[in-house]
Motif scaffolding. Structure first.
Motif, PDB file in Angstrom:
ATOM      1  N   ARG A   1       0.800  -1.228  -0.022  1.00 31.65           N
ATOM      2  CA  ARG A   1      -0.115  -0.029   0.193  1.00 31.65           C
ATOM      3  C   ARG A   1       0.855   1.440  -0.063  1.00 31.65           C
ATOM      4  O   ARG A   1       0.527   2.365  -0.599  1.00 31.65           O
ATOM      5  CB  ARG A   1      -0.858  -0.021   1.167  1.00 31.65           C
ATOM      6  CG  ARG A   1      -2.185  -1.085   1.188  1.00 31.65           C
ATOM      7  CD  ARG A   1      -2.998  -0.778   2.196  1.00 31.65           C
ATOM      8  NE  ARG A   1      -4.245  -1.914   1.946  1.00 31.65           N
ATOM      9  CZ  ARG A   1      -5.241  -1.720   1.361  1.00 31.65           C
ATOM     10  NH1 ARG A   1      -5.232  -0.878   0.615  1.00 31.65           N
ATOM     11  NH2 ARG A   1      -5.891  -2.833   1.264  1.00 31.65           N
ATOM     12  N   ASP A   2       1.922   1.257   0.798  1.00 31.01           N
ATOM     13  CA  ASP A   2       2.922   2.448   0.843  1.00 31.01           C
ATOM     14  C   ASP A   2       3.521   2.686  -0.517  1.00 31.01           C
ATOM     15  O   ASP A   2       3.764   3.788  -0.956  1.00 31.01           O
ATOM     16  CB  ASP A   2       3.935   2.324   2.008  1.00 31.01           C
ATOM     17  CG  ASP A   2       3.196   2.272   3.460  1.00 31.01           C
ATOM     18  OD1 ASP A   2       2.259   2.966   3.664  1.00 31.01           O
ATOM     19  OD2 ASP A   2       4.026   1.710   4.302  1.00 31.01           O
ATOM     20  N   TYR A   3       3.736   1.631  -1.108  1.00 25.75           N
ATOM     21  CA  TYR A   3       4.414   1.521  -2.602  1.00 25.75           C
ATOM     22  C   TYR A   3       3.538   2.327  -3.565  1.00 25.75           C
ATOM     23  O   TYR A   3       3.706   2.822  -4.596  1.00 25.75           O
ATOM     24  CB  TYR A   3       4.870   0.170  -2.748  1.00 25.75           C
ATOM     25  CG  TYR A   3       5.460   0.239  -4.202  1.00 25.75           C
ATOM     26  CD1 TYR A   3       6.892   0.539  -4.538  1.00 25.75           C
ATOM     27  CD2 TYR A   3       4.840  -0.668  -5.039  1.00 25.75           C
ATOM     28  CE1 TYR A   3       7.381   0.350  -5.856  1.00 25.75           C
ATOM     29  CE2 TYR A   3       5.410  -0.784  -6.490  1.00 25.75           C
ATOM     30  CZ  TYR A   3       6.647  -0.366  -6.682  1.00 25.75           C
ATOM     31  OH  TYR A   3       7.294  -0.541  -8.110  1.00 25.75           O
ATOM     32  N   LEU A   4       2.217   1.703  -3.528  1.00 20.78           N
ATOM     33  CA  LEU A   4       1.312   1.973  -4.498  1.00 20.78           C
ATOM     34  C   LEU A   4       0.699   3.574  -4.438  1.00 20.78           C
ATOM     35  O   LEU A   4       0.650   4.234  -5.300  1.00 20.78           O
ATOM     36  CB  LEU A   4       0.056   1.105  -4.344  1.00 20.78           C
ATOM     37  CG  LEU A   4       0.320  -0.421  -4.891  1.00 20.78           C
ATOM     38  CD1 LEU A   4      -1.010  -1.097  -4.539  1.00 20.78           C
ATOM     39  CD2 LEU A   4       0.726  -0.380  -6.334  1.00 20.78           C
ATOM     40  N   ALA A   5       0.539   3.887  -3.019  1.00 17.04           N
ATOM     41  CA  ALA A   5      -0.073   5.390  -2.653  1.00 17.04           C
ATOM     42  C   ALA A   5       0.434   6.392  -3.635  1.00 17.04           C
ATOM     43  O   ALA A   5      -0.409   7.339  -3.900  1.00 17.04           O
ATOM     44  CB  ALA A   5       0.164   5.655  -1.242  1.00 17.04           C
ATOM     45  N   PRO A   6       1.633   6.555  -3.638  1.00 16.67           N
ATOM     46  CA  PRO A   6       2.316   7.898  -4.344  1.00 16.67           C
ATOM     47  C   PRO A   6       2.041   7.868  -6.122  1.00 16.67           C
ATOM     48  O   PRO A   6       2.060   8.692  -6.454  1.00 16.67           O
ATOM     49  CB  PRO A   6       3.709   7.989  -4.001  1.00 16.67           C
ATOM     50  CG  PRO A   6       3.998   7.020  -3.044  1.00 16.67           C
ATOM     51  CD  PRO A   6       2.884   5.962  -3.286  1.00 16.67           C
ATOM     52  N   GLN A   7       1.805   6.716  -6.350  1.00 16.32           N
ATOM     53  CA  GLN A   7       1.814   6.359  -7.662  1.00 16.32           C
ATOM     54  C   GLN A   7       0.154   6.258  -8.274  1.00 16.32           C
ATOM     55  O   GLN A   7      -0.019   6.031  -9.379  1.00 16.32           O
ATOM     56  CB  GLN A   7       2.518   5.136  -8.256  1.00 16.32           C
ATOM     57  CG  GLN A   7       3.927   5.190  -7.713  1.00 16.32           C
ATOM     58  CD  GLN A   7       4.681   3.659  -8.179  1.00 16.32           C
ATOM     59  OE1 GLN A   7       5.154   3.591  -9.070  1.00 16.32           O
ATOM     60  NE2 GLN A   7       4.994   3.148  -6.993  1.00 16.32           N
ATOM     61  N   LEU A   8      -0.470   6.164  -7.281  1.00 14.05           N
ATOM     62  CA  LEU A   8      -2.005   5.573  -7.980  1.00 14.05           C
ATOM     63  C   LEU A   8      -3.269   6.562  -7.082  1.00 14.05           C
ATOM     64  O   LEU A   8      -2.999   6.903  -5.941  1.00 14.05           O
ATOM     65  CB  LEU A   8      -2.124   4.095  -7.220  1.00 14.05           C
ATOM     66  CG  LEU A   8      -3.026   3.122  -7.818  1.00 14.05           C
ATOM     67  CD1 LEU A   8      -2.744   2.888  -9.435  1.00 14.05           C
ATOM     68  CD2 LEU A   8      -3.151   1.503  -7.372  1.00 14.05           C
ATOM     69  N   ALA A   9      -4.073   6.766  -7.962  1.00 15.97           N
ATOM     70  CA  ALA A   9      -5.257   7.579  -7.464  1.00 15.97           C
ATOM     71  C   ALA A   9      -5.900   6.779  -6.293  1.00 15.97           C
ATOM     72  O   ALA A   9      -5.990   5.532  -6.327  1.00 15.97           O
ATOM     73  CB  ALA A   9      -6.179   8.036  -8.589  1.00 15.97           C
ATOM     74  N   ARG A  10      -6.431   7.301  -5.260  1.00 16.58           N
ATOM     75  CA  ARG A  10      -7.188   6.407  -4.112  1.00 16.58           C
ATOM     76  C   ARG A  10      -8.150   5.494  -4.741  1.00 16.58           C
ATOM     77  O   ARG A  10      -8.413   4.396  -4.130  1.00 16.58           O
ATOM     78  CB  ARG A  10      -7.696   7.598  -3.255  1.00 16.58           C
ATOM     79  CG  ARG A  10      -6.747   8.188  -2.324  1.00 16.58           C
ATOM     80  CD  ARG A  10      -7.220   9.130  -1.227  1.00 16.58           C
ATOM     81  NE  ARG A  10      -7.992   8.351  -0.276  1.00 16.58           N
ATOM     82  CZ  ARG A  10      -8.692   8.727   0.731  1.00 16.58           C
ATOM     83  NH1 ARG A  10      -8.775   9.794   0.892  1.00 16.58           N
ATOM     84  NH2 ARG A  10      -9.279   8.169   1.554  1.00 16.58           N
ATOM     85  N   ILE A  11      -8.968   6.040  -5.611  1.00 18.77           N
ATOM     86  CA  ILE A  11     -10.176   5.060  -5.995  1.00 18.77           C
ATOM     87  C   ILE A  11      -9.620   3.815  -6.788  1.00 18.77           C
ATOM     88  O   ILE A  11     -10.400   2.808  -6.813  1.00 18.77           O
ATOM     89  CB  ILE A  11     -10.916   6.052  -6.973  1.00 18.77           C
ATOM     90  CG1 ILE A  11     -12.348   5.009  -7.448  1.00 18.77           C
ATOM     91  CG2 ILE A  11     -10.193   6.337  -8.551  1.00 18.77           C
ATOM     92  CD1 ILE A  11     -13.367   5.052  -6.077  1.00 18.77           C
ATOM     93  N   LYS A  12      -8.223   3.975  -7.277  1.00 14.72           N
ATOM     94  CA  LYS A  12      -7.849   2.806  -7.541  1.00 14.72           C
ATOM     95  C   LYS A  12      -6.887   1.878  -6.861  1.00 14.72           C
ATOM     96  O   LYS A  12      -6.685   0.655  -7.097  1.00 14.72           O
ATOM     97  CB  LYS A  12      -6.988   3.205  -8.863  1.00 14.72           C
ATOM     98  CG  LYS A  12      -7.186   4.074  -9.999  1.00 14.72           C
ATOM     99  CD  LYS A  12      -6.206   4.275 -11.010  1.00 14.72           C
ATOM    100  CE  LYS A  12      -6.865   5.114 -12.120  1.00 14.72           C
ATOM    101  NZ  LYS A  12      -5.890   5.669 -13.045  1.00 14.72           N
ATOM    102  N   MET A  13      -6.862   2.335  -5.649  1.00 21.19           N
ATOM    103  CA  MET A  13      -6.173   1.592  -4.542  1.00 21.19           C
ATOM    104  C   MET A  13      -6.917   0.173  -4.131  1.00 21.19           C
ATOM    105  O   MET A  13      -8.259   0.420  -3.827  1.00 21.19           O
ATOM    106  CB  MET A  13      -5.785   2.330  -3.165  1.00 21.19           C
ATOM    107  CG  MET A  13      -4.924   1.517  -2.093  1.00 21.19           C
ATOM    108  SD  MET A  13      -3.451   1.167  -2.629  1.00 21.19           S
ATOM    109  CE  MET A  13      -2.706   2.964  -2.259  1.00 21.19           C
TER     110      MET A  13
END
Length: 512
Positions: free
Chosen positions: A465-477
């Motif tokens: 999650r920490d890895y994805l967060a800066p690269q991904l819009a919240r709706i896509k998490m």
């Protein structure tokens, strides 16, 4: 250029080498076996366009059947070795196959197939009595049949989004088996394959799939040697390149991921200096993965985009990819059109459904509705992929239309999330799907295969999650992470997302 000609000019040149055993078939031997199989088909009453099915592991026998069918004018129907007995029986019946060629490796499913398919004619490699393939072949002459004619291959979709559908190709432009086919131009002028017989082509994927079958056949038309891996293993693939001095190869992104996850000492252990061209396709390749492959293998990693339907192809060489990262190239066969929901073409940079315009279009066997659904009013055809074209004419793939997740009214394409996940050092594979959700309609679920299953759990989820967060819009998490030791991925790289979606849909059903 054809194996018949190579058998006459270089009968002792290797046509096939099995990577694991080293077993070799020369062009002369392959030619004789193909003639015997063509004679067998004629003796069993096969007329041009009659179908026979093939259910085999990767074996040299595959090309006895391919080139025999190409002389008898018949319709070869390859069947995935991953399918269940009911799925195999469905393809046999749907295609109208009059014969099944298989091996003892499929004894576990063949009992049920025999019951389902009644009086189907069956030949078994390693079989006995009337079903003994080798004995049946040996009973026929190795001389050419009197009425040779080019055959066709009817591939069935992998069934990743529903029941497999047969792709019925249009008739050959020239019925002469030795006629030059358009694909050879794509192989030589597009992919750069040599036409002087010097090629050694490594095929790590299953032969029943469209790309390995097409490119192996092209390599043999060009007089090259194909090295067939019985099964892909990352280190074994590198060893085969060194051992057989491979010049050309064909891959899917999952192969790249697995090779890159090898220990650096293993990766650097093998001499890959003979390797000149490495093609890849079948699924979008994450940008970091491809960049690493180019850094490792050099600017020999070239990519194409096409489908079993054969309606068009794009190609991009490594040098162009480095200036257009993420692209699958410009069209080299067929004309590209990107269309919005209204069927109108969209401007450069805007996503839409990808269509190809071509003079020769296939149909879906016994499914006029699916054929009609794939066609644009102007006669173009789509295989269901979403993408866009930039100002320079380079195509970029976004995802499959059927994979789109709609969460809270927002369209989410899972390929973006999957590409990020597999780029993480602790992830071997990932599938992102939409699962039923009472509030949002669908929620994003990440099904992840860790590099080490012992690390699966809350700590790894938090790290991802920490890895994805800066690269991904919240709706896509992803709302949920599901760790598994293996994903339902076909050996050709296709992911069986339908199995995962069906599983989550079943869990969402009320019980009692």
């Amino acid at each position: 250029m054809h194996p018949i000609q190579h058998a006459q000019s270089r009968p002792d040149h290797p046509a096939i080498i099995m990577a694991g055993s080293g077993y070799t078939v020369t062009y002369g031997e392959m030619d004789q076996a193909a003639n015997r199989f063509a004679q067998l088909l004629r003796a069993r009453g096969f007329a041009p366009d009659d179908a026979f099915a093939v259910l085999l592991e990767n074996t040299h026998h595959f090309f006895t059947l391919v080139w025999g069918s190409q002389r008898a004018g018949t319709l070869l129907v390859p069947i995935s070795s991953r399918l269940t007995a009911p799925e195999i029986s469905y393809i046999i019946k749907d295609s109208g196959a009059k014969l099944l060629v298989t091996s003892r490796g499929f004894d576990d499913v063949m009992e049920e197939v025999r019951k389902d398919c009644g009086d189907l004619d069956i030949l078994v490699i390693g079989g006995e009595g009337e079903e003994d393939f080798e004995a049946a072949l040996a009973a026929h002459s190795s001389q050419p049949i009197a009425d040779p004619r080019a055959g066709l291959t009817m591939l069935y979709s992998s069934g990743t989004t529903g029941r497999p559908k047969g792709v019925r190709p249009p008739p050959p432009l020239d019925p002469d088996p030795q006629a030059i086919i358009p694909f050879i131009g794509l192989a030589t002028m597009g992919a750069g394959m040599p036409a002087d017989g010097s090629m050694v082509y490594l095929s790590p994927a299953p032969l029943y799939h469209a790309a390995p079958l097409a490119w192996c056949s092209a390599a043999q038309r060009l007089g090259g040697t194909i090295v067939i891996m019985e099964k892909f293993e990352p280190e074994t693939a590198l060893a085969a390149i060194e051992k057989y001095k491979v010049t050309d190869s064909q891959w899917v992104p999952t192969h790249f991921v697995r090779m890159l996850k090898l220990d650096p000492a293993i990766r650097s252990k093998y001499d890959l200096s003979s390797h000149r061209r490495a093609l890849h396709a079948a699924a979008p390749c994450p940008v970091p993965i491809k960049r690493e492959m180019i850094e490792w293998w050099g600017p020999i990693v070239n990519e194409y985009y096409a489908g079993s339907e054969g309606i068009g192809m794009t190609l991009i060489h490594a040098a162009d990819w480095l200036t257009h990262p993420g692209s699958v190239g410009r069209a080299i066969y067929g004309k590209l059109h990107i269309c919005g929901p209204d069927g109108e073409e969209v401007s450069a940079g805007k996503d839409g459904l990808i269509y190809f315009e071509n003079d020769h279009m296939p149909t879906y066997h016994n499914d006029p509705d699916k054929t009609a659904e794939a066609m644009h009013p102007k006669g173009w055809m789509t295989i269901g992929d979403i993408g866009h074209v930039d100002e320079d004419g380079f195509l970029y793939l976004t995802d499959r239309k059927s994979h789109m997740i709609i969460s809270g009214g927002v369209n989410i394409y899972p390929q973006e999330v999957e590409n990020l996940l597999v780029s993480h050092e602790k992830v071997m594979d990932a599938a992102v799907i939409g699962a039923p959700d009472p509030d949002f309609g669908e929620k994003v679920v990440a099904v992840v295969q860790p590099l080490d299953m012992a690390e699966a759990g809350e700590a790894l989820e938090a790290e991802l999650r920490d890895y994805l967060a800066p690269q991904l819009a919240r709706i896509k998490m992803p709302r949920l992470f599901d760790f598994r030791p293996e994903l339902p991925r076909e050996a050709n790289g296709k992911l069986y997302k339908r199995e995962l979606r069906d599983e989550y849909a079943a869990k969402a059903q009320p019980t009692g």
